[in-house]
Each structure stands twice: as C-alpha cells, then as structure tokens.
Design a protein around this motif. Structure first.
Motif, PDB file in Angstrom:
ATOM      1  N   GLN A 144      67.299  48.940 -10.344  1.00 27.25           N
ATOM      2  CA  GLN A 144      68.725  48.983 -10.056  1.00 27.25           C
ATOM      3  C   GLN A 144      69.503  47.946 -10.854  1.00 27.25           C
ATOM      4  O   GLN A 144      69.000  46.860 -11.156  1.00 27.25           O
ATOM      5  N   LYS A 145      70.746  48.308 -11.152  1.00 25.36           N
ATOM      6  CA  LYS A 145      71.640  47.383 -11.848  1.00 25.36           C
ATOM      7  C   LYS A 145      72.190  46.394 -10.830  1.00 25.36           C
ATOM      8  O   LYS A 145      73.334  46.467 -10.399  1.00 25.36           O
ATOM      9  N   ASN A 146      71.315  45.473 -10.441  1.00 27.31           N
ATOM     10  CA  ASN A 146      71.674  44.463  -9.453  1.00 27.31           C
ATOM     11  C   ASN A 146      70.753  43.263  -9.652  1.00 27.31           C
ATOM     12  O   ASN A 146      69.741  43.352 -10.349  1.00 27.31           O
ATOM     13  N   ARG A 147      71.109  42.165  -9.016  1.00 27.58           N
ATOM     14  CA  ARG A 147      70.340  40.940  -9.216  1.00 27.58           C
ATOM     15  C   ARG A 147      68.923  41.057  -8.696  1.00 27.58           C
ATOM     16  O   ARG A 147      68.660  41.689  -7.666  1.00 27.58           O
ATOM     17  N   MET A 148      68.028  40.406  -9.431  1.00 29.99           N
ATOM     18  CA  MET A 148      66.657  40.211  -8.965  1.00 29.99           C
ATOM     19  C   MET A 148      66.597  38.885  -8.226  1.00 29.99           C
ATOM     20  O   MET A 148      67.497  38.050  -8.347  1.00 29.99           O
ATOM     21  N   ALA A 149      65.528  38.682  -7.462  1.00 29.43           N
ATOM     22  CA  ALA A 149      65.361  37.424  -6.725  1.00 29.43           C
ATOM     23  C   ALA A 149      64.032  36.791  -7.108  1.00 29.43           C
ATOM     24  O   ALA A 149      63.048  37.504  -7.381  1.00 29.43           O
ATOM     25  N   VAL A 150      63.982  35.470  -7.116  1.00 30.37           N
ATOM     26  CA  VAL A 150      62.746  34.734  -7.361  1.00 30.37           C
ATOM     27  C   VAL A 150      62.401  33.953  -6.102  1.00 30.37           C
ATOM     28  O   VAL A 150      63.205  33.157  -5.611  1.00 30.37           O
ATOM     29  N   ALA A 151      61.196  34.207  -5.575  1.00 25.64           N
ATOM     30  CA  ALA A 151      60.707  33.501  -4.389  1.00 25.64           C
ATOM     31  C   ALA A 151      59.183  33.496  -4.431  1.00 25.64           C
ATOM     32  O   ALA A 151      58.564  34.442  -4.924  1.00 25.64           O
TER      33      ALA A 151
ATOM     34  N   ASN B 214      57.254  32.048  -6.315  1.00 25.54           N
ATOM     35  CA  ASN B 214      56.818  32.156  -7.708  1.00 25.54           C
ATOM     36  C   ASN B 214      56.580  33.601  -8.127  1.00 25.54           C
ATOM     37  O   ASN B 214      55.721  33.887  -8.965  1.00 25.54           O
ATOM     38  N   LYS B 215      57.373  34.511  -7.571  1.00 22.45           N
ATOM     39  CA  LYS B 215      57.315  35.922  -7.944  1.00 22.45           C
ATOM     40  C   LYS B 215      58.730  36.442  -8.131  1.00 22.45           C
ATOM     41  O   LYS B 215      59.681  35.923  -7.553  1.00 22.45           O
ATOM     42  N   VAL B 216      58.844  37.491  -8.952  1.00 20.97           N
ATOM     43  CA  VAL B 216      60.121  38.160  -9.136  1.00 20.97           C
ATOM     44  C   VAL B 216      60.144  39.395  -8.250  1.00 20.97           C
ATOM     45  O   VAL B 216      59.181  40.168  -8.203  1.00 20.97           O
ATOM     46  N   PHE B 217      61.256  39.582  -7.541  1.00 22.31           N
ATOM     47  CA  PHE B 217      61.457  40.761  -6.708  1.00 22.31           C
ATOM     48  C   PHE B 217      62.633  41.556  -7.270  1.00 22.31           C
ATOM     49  O   PHE B 217      63.704  41.000  -7.515  1.00 22.31           O
ATOM     50  N   ALA B 218      62.411  42.843  -7.499  1.00 26.61           N
ATOM     51  CA  ALA B 218      63.460  43.704  -8.047  1.00 26.61           C
ATOM     52  C   ALA B 218      63.492  45.010  -7.273  1.00 26.61           C
ATOM     53  O   ALA B 218      62.445  45.499  -6.801  1.00 26.61           O
ATOM     54  N   SER B 219      64.670  45.579  -7.121  1.00 25.79           N
ATOM     55  CA  SER B 219      64.787  46.865  -6.426  1.00 25.79           C
ATOM     56  C   SER B 219      64.751  47.996  -7.443  1.00 25.79           C
ATOM     57  O   SER B 219      65.380  47.932  -8.494  1.00 25.79           O
ATOM     58  N   THR B 220      63.992  49.033  -7.123  1.00 24.75           N
ATOM     59  CA  THR B 220      63.861  50.199  -8.000  1.00 24.75           C
ATOM     60  C   THR B 220      63.977  51.474  -7.176  1.00 24.75           C
ATOM     61  O   THR B 220      63.755  51.469  -5.961  1.00 24.75           O
ATOM     62  N   ASN B 221      64.341  52.551  -7.834  1.00 28.86           N
ATOM     63  CA  ASN B 221      64.417  53.859  -7.169  1.00 28.86           C
ATOM     64  C   ASN B 221      65.226  53.817  -5.882  1.00 28.86           C
ATOM     65  O   ASN B 221      64.942  54.549  -4.935  1.00 28.86           O
TER      66      ASN B 221
ATOM     67  N   ALA C 134      68.923  53.117   1.037  1.00 29.66           N
ATOM     68  CA  ALA C 134      69.182  52.488  -0.251  1.00 29.66           C
ATOM     69  C   ALA C 134      69.390  50.980  -0.084  1.00 29.66           C
ATOM     70  O   ALA C 134      70.005  50.521   0.882  1.00 29.66           O
ATOM     71  N   ILE C 135      68.866  50.230  -1.040  1.00 34.42           N
ATOM     72  CA  ILE C 135      68.953  48.767  -1.013  1.00 34.42           C
ATOM     73  C   ILE C 135      70.247  48.341  -1.699  1.00 34.42           C
ATOM     74  O   ILE C 135      70.528  48.747  -2.830  1.00 34.42           O
ATOM     75  N   SER C 136      71.022  47.507  -1.020  1.00 32.28           N
ATOM     76  CA  SER C 136      72.295  47.052  -1.585  1.00 32.28           C
ATOM     77  C   SER C 136      72.307  45.556  -1.875  1.00 32.28           C
ATOM     78  O   SER C 136      73.189  45.060  -2.575  1.00 32.28           O
ATOM     79  N   GLY C 137      71.315  44.831  -1.330  1.00 34.13           N
ATOM     80  CA  GLY C 137      71.290  43.393  -1.561  1.00 34.13           C
ATOM     81  C   GLY C 137      69.893  42.831  -1.454  1.00 34.13           C
ATOM     82  O   GLY C 137      69.105  43.233  -0.592  1.00 34.13           O
ATOM     83  N   LEU C 138      69.578  41.912  -2.361  1.00 35.19           N
ATOM     84  CA  LEU C 138      68.264  41.270  -2.388  1.00 35.19           C
ATOM     85  C   LEU C 138      68.475  39.839  -2.859  1.00 35.19           C
ATOM     86  O   LEU C 138      68.832  39.597  -4.010  1.00 35.19           O
ATOM     87  N   ILE C 139      68.288  38.866  -1.933  1.00 32.71           N
ATOM     88  CA  ILE C 139      68.513  37.465  -2.288  1.00 32.71           C
ATOM     89  C   ILE C 139      67.446  36.589  -1.628  1.00 32.71           C
ATOM     90  O   ILE C 139      66.866  36.957  -0.614  1.00 32.71           O
TER      91      ILE C 139
ATOM     92  N   SER D 219      78.201  49.327   1.987  1.00 30.50           N
ATOM     93  CA  SER D 219      78.127  48.777   0.643  1.00 30.50           C
ATOM     94  C   SER D 219      78.559  49.818  -0.365  1.00 30.50           C
ATOM     95  O   SER D 219      78.445  51.024  -0.127  1.00 30.50           O
ATOM     96  N   SER D 220      79.065  49.323  -1.476  1.00 31.42           N
ATOM     97  CA  SER D 220      79.487  50.197  -2.559  1.00 31.42           C
ATOM     98  C   SER D 220      78.407  50.232  -3.621  1.00 31.42           C
ATOM     99  O   SER D 220      77.806  49.201  -3.934  1.00 31.42           O
ATOM    100  N   SER D 221      78.146  51.386  -4.183  1.00 27.96           N
ATOM    101  CA  SER D 221      77.033  51.532  -5.126  1.00 27.96           C
ATOM    102  C   SER D 221      77.387  51.074  -6.535  1.00 27.96           C
ATOM    103  O   SER D 221      76.502  50.965  -7.381  1.00 27.96           O
ATOM    104  N   ASN D 222      78.668  50.802  -6.805  1.00 25.31           N
ATOM    105  CA  ASN D 222      79.042  50.450  -8.177  1.00 25.31           C
ATOM    106  C   ASN D 222      79.153  48.950  -8.404  1.00 25.31           C
ATOM    107  O   ASN D 222      79.712  48.498  -9.391  1.00 25.31           O
ATOM    108  N   MET D 223      78.614  48.148  -7.479  1.00 25.41           N
ATOM    109  CA  MET D 223      78.649  46.697  -7.635  1.00 25.41           C
ATOM    110  C   MET D 223      77.349  46.204  -8.265  1.00 25.41           C
ATOM    111  O   MET D 223      76.273  46.723  -7.969  1.00 25.41           O
ATOM    112  N   ALA D 224      77.452  45.178  -9.107  1.00 22.19           N
ATOM    113  CA  ALA D 224      76.275  44.651  -9.801  1.00 22.19           C
ATOM    114  C   ALA D 224      75.767  43.362  -9.181  1.00 22.19           C
ATOM    115  O   ALA D 224      74.912  42.693  -9.741  1.00 22.19           O
ATOM    116  N   THR D 225      76.307  43.006  -8.008  1.00 22.23           N
ATOM    117  CA  THR D 225      75.869  41.799  -7.311  1.00 22.23           C
ATOM    118  C   THR D 225      75.417  42.182  -5.910  1.00 22.23           C
ATOM    119  O   THR D 225      75.778  43.248  -5.398  1.00 22.23           O
ATOM    120  N   PRO D 226      74.618  41.354  -5.239  1.00 17.85           N
ATOM    121  CA  PRO D 226      74.118  41.697  -3.902  1.00 17.85           C
ATOM    122  C   PRO D 226      75.256  41.856  -2.891  1.00 17.85           C
ATOM    123  O   PRO D 226      76.262  41.141  -2.940  1.00 17.85           O
TER     124      PRO D 226
END
Length: 439
Positions: free
Chosen positions: A245-252, A254-261, A284-289, A325-332
């Motif tokens: 997804q075109k949204n922020r990834m999170a680091v916790a 010592n791993k990277v977490f990203a939302s897909t599909n 659908a996932i709208s935020g990951l921090i 949540s709105s799907s066109n935002m690029a931030t959590p």
C-alpha cells in the motif's frame, strides 16, 4: 628611679611592637568564592538557541570577574548569554579575583543540531521540488530548511522521511533535485549523499521508506518493497510485498512492517529477500504505526488494534465509532501518544480514543477555529511528547491550495485550544513527522 622608668617604657613599647607584629602574621587572606547559577535549567541546547548563566560572587573586598568559554574570554557581565552555531561540548568558566587571590567555577554545555528535536512537515511541492518545514519545540517555524542548509533541492513530489543512525532519509517520487533518495545529517540537514541514477531504472515512483541499518533501506514503490544497499548500490525486490500500500511502513522489534493487498501486514527482516511473516485482517488497513511500548497500532475497518511484534498476536482490539478512513491518504489514519490515539477520518473533525478505556470522544471541528480549513491534506499527527495535535488543511484545489494552515490543537484542558496556527507555509503536505517517534 628615672632609669627604671625608661626601662619600663622601653619594655612597654617593645611589647606593643611585638603585638602589632603578631597581628600582621595572623592576617588570613580571603579570596573570592564563586558559583555558576544555571537560570535556564538545562545544560544542553540547540544551535543558535541561548542558555543563561548567572555569576554568584562572595568577596569581602573589591573584586573583578571574567567569563570564558573553552578558555576564551567571553564576558564581564553578571549574566552570560551562551549561544553557539557550532555543535559539541563547551566548558564555561567563571573566574573572580581580589587582592587576596582568585577562585573559579566551571560547568559543561552540550550543543546539538537545531533540527535534532522538533516537528517536520514534508511538502510534495507544487509541480516542482519538495520542501521541508521545521517547527521547533518552542514553536518557531522555518520553511525550506533543506534548501537553506544545502543550497540545493529535494527531488520532485517528496513523499516520506525516516530518521535513524542520526541521519534523515527523504524519498521523492519523481527524483530530480538531489535524487529519489537523499540522506542528510539529522541534526543539521546537511546533505551526505543523494541517489538518482542508482534508483531511476530500478524503482517506479518510490513513495515510502523504512530503515533498519545503514545498508538496509527499504523503499516502497509501485512494484512493492525493495531493499536498497547504498554500499553496493544494489536494489533487491522483497518477495511477497507485491501491491504494498501507498502508506507508511513501521519499524519495530528490528523488523519492517508493511501493509499489502489491503488486508495483510507483512514483516521484513535484515538479510532476507522475502517476507518472514504475514498477519491477516478482516478489513482494509488504514493505519500502521509503532506504539510507544515497541508493539504496533493498526487501524482496520472500524477497529483499532494493538499487535504484538514478537508473536504477531492481537493483544487487544477496540471497535471504534465513528471511525472511518479515506483510501487516498498516504499517511496512517491514526496517530498516538502513549495509550491515547487520535483520528479524523480525513475530515476536519478530530476524535480522541483512549485505548485502555475503550473510550472515544469528539474533540473539535477544526473549521470552527481555523479560517479556510476547507480540505484536510493527509491525516493528522500527534506530538508524542506534548500531546498536541497537528492538522494540515488547504482552502481547496486550483489556486486555493496556496491558502493553507498548519494548525496545532491543545486538548489538555476541558475546552480545545488553538495553540498555534501557521498560515500559507505548505505546498501539498505529504505528512507530519515528530523526531521523538524515531528515538
């Protein structure tokens, strides 16, 4: 008789002389006693900011005093105003002198980069290069800080940034300027390196970034998530991250977490070219921090959940109304200070959710306090130190984007307060970033 009197007088005179001589020998010199009073209450300061020190001097006779910084004379005023454009440690000394001697006191000060602590607003730019705005902890705002530090520009349509290893990593979708990826000193914003050609043919519109190490830089683009190694200048696609997804990834942890599909979160670990784990959600996932305790906050559908970063279990989930949540935002869609989360659903209405109490409250409609707050541009952000909520709005599209606000709300009392409002600084703001979230 006269002779005896003369002897007696000489004896008394000799005694008086001896007494005076003894008094002279018993005189004790009293040099001054000095101490330095730190009226600022801190021994660390940002470049160009000021610390104040007061001279406390005790002396029974007339004395003089002198301030010095790193051995160089600085002032003879009773108050020393210490300011430095250079970073590092400085020794401040106060020396007083009188006829009986001298005495000194010292203290040490650390000067750090002026951008080490504070808030950044990243601008996509209006058909040109991206820019970076800085708001200091004292509330001062400075625009175009990257250009002011370097005399060169970020790439076009800047989208995301990450801070690690005392470096700031800024990714721009269209490249140009200093590159698709710029690495700068996190305290001074002085550019260290920019990558243009190395990423131009391997990535397609990179938008988000996460960093695990100096050679472990993860970039999300139209293909998915790729690992960029600056030392070898190689780009490796991470299998299993297609449609990230075109949204922020999170680091916790010592791993990277990203939302897909849309409904899946994947984990990426150092040294691997494929995902390590997947976490599936119903909506659908709208935020990951990252949460302040090292776990994850995730918003999915109308739920906010806390996810354990070690075993990937759902520690708790809350049904939140009226979460949207709105799907066109690029931030959590969510932002957090400790256990308290804020969201707006892409509108000017701000809500607060206390997770431990599963309690949601409407806080304010920004339009009632901010003129021309027509459209929210990307989601809000919460300062994890102060709890103040920042919201970027524009009056509208067309030429109306030039009329905009960075609004700072204080919800610490019963009534909402507009703590600050910065007008007409943004050019399509890509996001709000607090240095404290990267510590």
């Amino acid at each position: 008789m006269k002779k005896n009197l003369i002897y007696f007088s000489l004896f008394v005179f000799a005694g008086l002389v001896a007494s005076c001589s003894d008094d002279d020998e018993k005189y004790t010199p009293i040099p001054p006693v000095v101490s330095i009073e730190n009226t600022s209450g801190t021994l660390s300061v940002a470049q160009e900011d000021t610390l104040y020190f007061k001279a406390n001097i005790e002396s029974p006779i007339e004395s003089s005093f002198q301030w010095s910084v790193n051995g160089k004379e600085a002032s003879t005023d009773s108050i020393l105003k210490f300011t430095s454009e250079e970073m590092g440690k400085f020794e401040i000394a106060l020396t007083a002198k009188n006829a009986d001697g001298e005495h000194s006191a010292t203290t040490s000060v650390e000067v750090y980069g002026k951008y080490k602590y504070g808030t950044f607003v990243l601008n996509e730019g209006s058909g040109s290069n991206g820019t970076l705005i800085f708001i200091s902890p004292k509330g001062g705002i400075t625009d175009s800080i990257y250009y002011k530090a370097n005399g060169s520009f970020l790439g076009g349509v800047s989208q995301d940034l990450f801070i690690a290893n005392n470096k700031m990593y800024i990714v721009s979708q269209n490249g140009g300027g200093d590159g698709f990826l710029v690495i700068a000193n996190a305290e001074t914003l002085k550019k260290e390196v920019g990558y243009q050609d190395e990423l131009k043919t391997t990535l397609s519109w990179p938008t988000h970034i996460a960093v695990l190490g100096e050679n472990d830089i993860y970039l999300r683009d139209n293909n998915g998530v790729s690992l960029f190694n600056p030392s070898s200048k190689t780009v490796t696609f991470i299998k299993g991250t297609k449609n990230a997804q075109k949204n922020r990834m999170a680091v916790a942890d010592n791993k990277v977490f990203a939302s897909t599909n849309s409904k899946t979160i994947v984990t990426i670990e150092t040294g691997k070219d494929t995902i390590s784990h997947t976490i599936e959600f119903d909506d659908a996932i709208s935020g990951l921090i990252k949460a302040s305790d090292g776990n994850l906050w995730v918003s999915s559908g109308k739920k906010i959940m806390k996810i354990n970063t070690k075993d990937y279990s759902v520690m708790q989930e809350n049904e939140v109304e009226p979460f949207s949540s709105s799907s066109n935002m690029a931030t959590p869609a969510i932002s957090a200070k400790g256990d308290t989360l804020y969201f707006s659903g892409g509108t000017t209405k701000i809500y607060r959710h206390v997770f431990s109490k599963n309690q949601t409250d409407f806080m304010v409609d920004a339009r009632t306090m901010v003129e021309n707050a027509g459209i929210v541009y990307n989601y809000l952000g919460v300062n994890p130190m102060t709890g103040e909520v920042l919201l970027n709005t524009i009056k509208g599209y067309g030429k109306d984007y030039l009329i905009n606000n960075i609004s700072v709300f204080d919800f610490s009392s019963n009534e909402p307060k507009l703590a600050a409002n910065y007008e007409n600084y943004t050019r399509f703001p890509a996001g709000i970033f607090f240095t404290y979230n990267f510590e």
